[in-house]
Write an enzyme that holds these catalytic residues in place. Structure first.
Site, PDB file in Angstrom:
ATOM      1  N   LYS A  13      35.940   8.055  40.287  1.00 47.28           N
ATOM      2  CA  LYS A  13      36.455   7.029  41.133  1.00 47.28           C
ATOM      3  C   LYS A  13      37.638   7.608  42.071  1.00 47.28           C
ATOM      4  CE  LYS A  13      38.515   3.550  39.786  1.00 47.28           C
ATOM      5  NZ  LYS A  13      39.892   3.466  39.927  1.00 47.28           N
ATOM      6  N   ARG A  88      41.163  -5.614  40.253  1.00 45.88           N
ATOM      7  CA  ARG A  88      40.808  -5.646  39.114  1.00 45.88           C
ATOM      8  C   ARG A  88      40.223  -6.554  38.332  1.00 45.88           C
ATOM      9  NH1 ARG A  88      42.635  -0.211  38.002  1.00 45.88           N
ATOM     10  NH2 ARG A  88      42.835   0.222  36.058  1.00 45.88           N
ATOM     11  N   ARG A 127      40.275  14.024  31.109  1.00 45.71           N
ATOM     12  CA  ARG A 127      41.102  14.060  32.386  1.00 45.71           C
ATOM     13  C   ARG A 127      42.400  14.601  32.243  1.00 45.71           C
ATOM     14  NH1 ARG A 127      40.849   8.484  35.575  1.00 45.71           N
ATOM     15  NH2 ARG A 127      41.840   7.792  33.930  1.00 45.71           N
ATOM     16  N   ARG A 166      47.439  11.694  30.468  1.00 44.38           N
ATOM     17  CA  ARG A 166      48.154  10.391  30.747  1.00 44.38           C
ATOM     18  C   ARG A 166      48.016   9.782  29.213  1.00 44.38           C
ATOM     19  NH1 ARG A 166      45.253   7.247  35.524  1.00 44.38           N
ATOM     20  NH2 ARG A 166      45.419   5.560  33.909  1.00 44.38           N
ATOM     21  N   ARG A 178      40.567  -1.444  28.870  1.00 45.99           N
ATOM     22  CA  ARG A 178      40.362  -1.221  30.233  1.00 45.99           C
ATOM     23  C   ARG A 178      38.921  -1.289  30.467  1.00 45.99           C
ATOM     24  NH1 ARG A 178      43.571   4.319  30.301  1.00 45.99           N
ATOM     25  NH2 ARG A 178      42.468   4.761  32.093  1.00 45.99           N
TER      26      ARG A 178
END
Ligand code: AMP
Length: 223
Positions: A13, A88, A127, A166, A178
């Site tokens: 995204k 969200r 990531r 992260r 999440r």
């Protein structure tokens, strides 16, 4: 042009958002980035948000909703915006839509990048963030955006900058939480997407292929 972009964490995204943002020259507003900036600067907002973010929970709506609605009133949003990471959940979707209606602001497109839960999870764990530019995507598990190597360590493939992961990206329990929120069709993010289906133009794209294929499909559908 005012656009919302949705996709589970790990769907690409942020990468697609940066491409769309460039094409339309709109402000790119990422809720997660705003929170992380506040945390690193040690602001009151950052202090309030940190615990929730570390646990993979949503920062409460009382904090997040006014923060974003105020952000949309800033000067750089006058010529349009691309909102990433908000809404969200269903309550945030309703609050945003009502606020836009009230201000007479049109929502042009709602983009949904579709990706299954397992693939999203793998991508999150690979990531890496570039220290120089948040719009330099790197992922050790995706060939197309694999970091470069320098002296045996990974560095940003775009600028050679330092990379970091992260903390919440390496925490499987937090990733699970999440995703529970994202795939929740009752009150979660998917409920929010569904809310827009009869209120805006919702464009769905398959997030499985590579960055280039996804962006081509997306840009074609955006016209
Ligand atoms: P992201 O970078 O979008 O994955 O966001 C990182 C974290 O920031 C999330 O896991 C939440 O804790 C928080 N966050 C981001 N966007 C929102 C939002 N719209 N509402 C509440 N919390 C959010």
């Amino acid at each position: 042009m005012n656009i919302l972009i949705f996709g589970p964490n790990g769907s690409g995204k942020g990468t697609q958002g940066a491409i769309v943002q460039k094409k339309f020259g709109v402000a790119h507003i990422e809720t997660g980035v705003i929170f992380r900036e506040n945390i690193s600067k040690g602001t009151e907002l950052g202090k309030k948000a940190k615990g929730y973010i570390d646990r993979g929970e949503l920062v409460p709506d009382e904090i997040t909703v006014p923060m974003i609605l105020n952000r949309l009133k800033e000067d750089d949003c006058k010529d349009g915006w691309l909102l990433d990471g908000f809404p969200r959940n269903l309550a945030q979707a309703e609050a945003l839509y009502e606020a836009l209606e009230k201000e007479g602001i049109k929502l042009d497109y709602v983009i949904e990048i579709e990706l299954d839960r397992q693939t999203s999870k793998n991508r999150i764990m690979g990531r890496r963030l570039c220290a120089n530019d948040n719009n330099h995507p790197n992922n050790i598990y995706i060939d197309a955006i694999k970091p470069a190597e320098k002296d045996g360590t990974f560095v940003c493939r775009v600028c050679g900058g330092e990379l970091s992961a992260r903390a919440d990206d390496q925490d499987e329990a937090a990733i699970g939480k999440r995703h529970d929120i994202y795939y929740d069709t009752e009150t979660g993010t998917t409920a929010g997407i569904n809310y827009f289906k009869d209120r805006a133009v919702v464009i769905g794209v398959d997030g499985k292929p590579g960055v280039k294929e996804v962006s081509e499909e997306l840009l074609e559908k955006l016209g």
